[in-house]
Structures are given as C-alpha cells and as structure tokens.
Design an enzyme around this catalytic site. Structure first.
Site, PDB file in Angstrom:
ATOM      1  N   ASP A  36      -8.475  -3.359   3.534  1.00  0.00           N
ATOM      2  CA  ASP A  36      -8.449  -3.008   1.810  1.00  0.00           C
ATOM      3  C   ASP A  36      -9.452  -1.505   1.349  1.00  0.00           C
ATOM      4  O   ASP A  36      -9.739  -2.002  -0.512  1.00  0.00           O
ATOM      5  CB  ASP A  36      -8.004  -3.922   0.856  1.00  0.00           C
ATOM      6  CG  ASP A  36      -7.417  -5.329   1.299  1.00  0.00           C
ATOM      7  OD1 ASP A  36      -6.255  -4.597   2.037  1.00  0.00           O
ATOM      8  OD2 ASP A  36      -7.359  -5.965   1.410  1.00  0.00           O
ATOM      9  N   GLU A 213       3.092  -4.175  -0.791  1.00  0.00           N
ATOM     10  CA  GLU A 213       1.935  -3.908  -2.323  1.00  0.00           C
ATOM     11  C   GLU A 213       1.085  -2.475  -1.680  1.00  0.00           C
ATOM     12  O   GLU A 213       1.421  -1.764  -1.359  1.00  0.00           O
ATOM     13  CB  GLU A 213       1.414  -5.343  -1.098  1.00  0.00           C
ATOM     14  CG  GLU A 213       1.030  -5.016   0.480  1.00  0.00           C
ATOM     15  CD  GLU A 213       0.542  -6.574   0.828  1.00  0.00           C
ATOM     16  OE1 GLU A 213       0.717  -7.290   0.572  1.00  0.00           O
ATOM     17  OE2 GLU A 213      -0.223  -6.007   2.065  1.00  0.00           O
TER      18      GLU A 213
END
Length: 343
Positions: A36, A213
């Site tokens: 991420d 997401e």
C-alpha cells in the site's frame, strides 16, 4: 511505447533534484516488504514514503532525494498501535499529506478485540519535516455511517479539497467495499454527504471478494484520474480507473466514467502478480509521471494473502496516449539483485 525501458527508468528514478544523475540504484523492488505504498514529492525536494508494514502494528516514514534511495533510507517509526481499544490492530494504508502548512497521516485501524472492524483515523504534525516534531492523534475521520472503512486519500481540485475512501455500503447485505468521495471542510472532517462512485460490478472486481478500494488520484490534461484496486489481495488484485473532467462536479457520480477492464494487472511474463494499491508521483522536474504500487513476484500463496509479507513496493513511468489518457502498460520485471532489503 507504453512503458519506459528498465534502463531508462533506472536513470529516471536516480535523477536527483540538483539535476545530476546519481549512481544507478536497483529499481524494483523499490522497497521490500512494504504494501500500500504512498510517495509524496514535497516542496522541500524530498520524496516522502509511507506504507503498510507486514506486522500491521506501526506507521513509518522515510525520505530521500531520489526514489531509488528510498529502499535504503532510514525508516522512522512515528506512531505505534494502542495496546487495546480503537487503533489497536490492523494498522493499514497510511497516507501522508501536507495541508495548510501541517502534515497529516490518514490511516486505517481496527481493534484488538475486532481487528477487521476497521475505521479511518488521522494524525497531525506541525513540523516542517514530518520525520520530526510531534504526531498528535486527531481521532476518527467520520464518514457519515459506521461500517468497515479503509484506504483514505485526500486531493485538491480547483481549490476544493476532497476525501476519497473505501467503505462497506450501509445497505449492503454482504461484505464488500465501494469507493466514495466527499468534500472536506477541514483536514480532519468531511463537509457533506458521501457520494458513491464505484461498486464491484465486473467479474474481475469480484474474484474471491467483492472489492473496490484504495483510491488514488492524478490530475493531468484537464482530467481527474482516480485509480482503485479490486478483488482479493492475491494474484487477482488489479487496478481499475475512473475519469472525470477537472471542471466537472466531482460530487456527481454521473461526472465519472469507469473503465470496464483493469488498467493494470498481473503479468506472468514479467513475474509480477497482484499489482495494486498505488499512488502517483513524478520525477523532480515534474516531466515524467510515475506509478508507485505493490506486487509480489510469485503467483501462489500459502494461506491467507494478508499474512504473506512479500508485497513489495515498485515503481514505473507512465506513458500518455494521444487522447490524453494514461497508459500504465504492464508491471515491469524485478531488476534488483536478490538480497537487497528495504527494511
């Protein structure tokens, strides 16, 4: 040509703010075992990097003059999870943003007694260098309803700041995530209702899990490009994209056009699997846009993919089509020699 050659990218990533070419660093993985990833090229000329650590227990920051140096830069722990209660488990997806002269870290966290009941939280720091000064907890960033929420990002268009994030719709009867947007009235709060932008609807967005997401935003050529990630966090993970005109009402879902196919996905030929949860940055001169993302260099995972630590941070240059839209190409093959560690 859809992607810059590996040799050319090595030079791009080693290009320093002084205009000199640094010694070529290993390019990919850029940082080992960091998922991420988010990179910010700040006004002080430093690249600031933060990402999810495999232990899910802390937030780190590092900085360097070039992207290629980030993997060797000191990782400063700026915050650790609580022993219990809110913010005590699953510390995910930190993002660093400078707003109105202060630094903000937006991140996701659960509770030790309910680790996957995650919400959005904010830290604040008034120091010029976010690796210094004091990070103050500013609490939960409320979205308007309580449910599984993660992956907040903040961006500004024509003087208005927005928040984009992923959350389980209140009306959903199953576990899934969708991407929302809202206007921000401060770095700590949204100033209006959330607008639903995308839900998992295509087959490639619903492999093992129904997931939209990790929104990330890039402004270019009079348009707002919002990427997001879909499906399970294994080799099926892929990046999709929404596009809106920069002058459009971004709070109107009809202003956005969704690509029916992924814009960036696994490449067996290059040994790259599950690319996703990206951010955007540029070379120091701003002339080359760069996609920063995580991926694994193997397809098969034993057990829960969330327990596999080898989502490594990678980067590559973005090409632009004649119509002004980005061409991300395919994930480039690893170029770093084995044993190089970013930890």
């Amino acid at each position: 040509m859809t992607i810059v050659s590996r040799a050319a990218l090595t030079l791009l990533l080693a290009f320093s703010v002084t205009g000199a070419i640094a010694a070529p660093d290993p390019v990919n993985p850029l940082v080992q075992q960091r998922a991420d990833p988010q990179v910010t090229l700040a006004a002080d000329g430093y690249y600031y990097f933060t990402a999810t650590v495999p232990e899910y227990d802390r937030i780190e920051l590092r900085r360097a003059r070039t992207l290629g140096e980030l993997g060797h830069a000191e990782a400063k722990v700026v915050w650790r999870r609580h022993p219990q209660g809110p913010m005590s488990a699953n510390i995910w997806a930190p993002e660093l943003h400078r707003v109105d002269g202060k630094w903000y870290l937006y991140f996701t966290a659960g509770r030790a007694d309910a680790p996957f009941d995650v919400r959005l939280y904010v830290l604040e720091n008034a120091a010029a260098n976010p690796l210094e000064g004091e990070w103050t907890e500013r609490g939960q960033l409320k979205t308007g309803w309580e449910s599984f929420a993660l992956d907040a990002t903040s961006f500004e268009v024509k003087g208005q700041r927005y928040l984009a994030w992923a959350q389980r719709p209140l009306s959903s009867t199953k576990h899934m995530t969708a991407v929302y947007i809202a206007r921000m009235d401060s770095p700590l709060s949204i100033g209006g209702p959330a607008v639903l932008l995308t839900t998992p609807e295509y087959a490639w967005e619903k492999v093992r899990f129904d997931v939209n997401e990790a929104p990330a935003v890039m402004l270019k050529n009079g348009r707002v490009f919002m990427t997001y990630s879909a499906s399970a966090t294994d080799a099926n993970y892929a990046i999709g994209m929404l596009t809106a005109k920069e002058g459009a009402n971004l709070l109107d879902a009809a202003s956005w056009t969704k690509s029916p196919v992924p814009v960036f996905a696994s490449s067996a030929a290059n040994g790259q699997y599950g690319p996703g949860h990206n951010s955007f940055t540029t070379t120091p001169d701003g002339k080359t846009d760069i996609l920063v993302y995580h991926a694994r260099n193997y397809r098969d995972i034993a057990g829960d993919p969330l327990r596999d630590p080898n989502r490594n941070t990678r980067a590559q240059a973005i090409a632009w089509r004649p119509d002004g839209t980005p061409d991300f190409g395919v994930p480039v093959a690893d170029s770093a020699p084995s044993g190089v560690s970013g930890r």
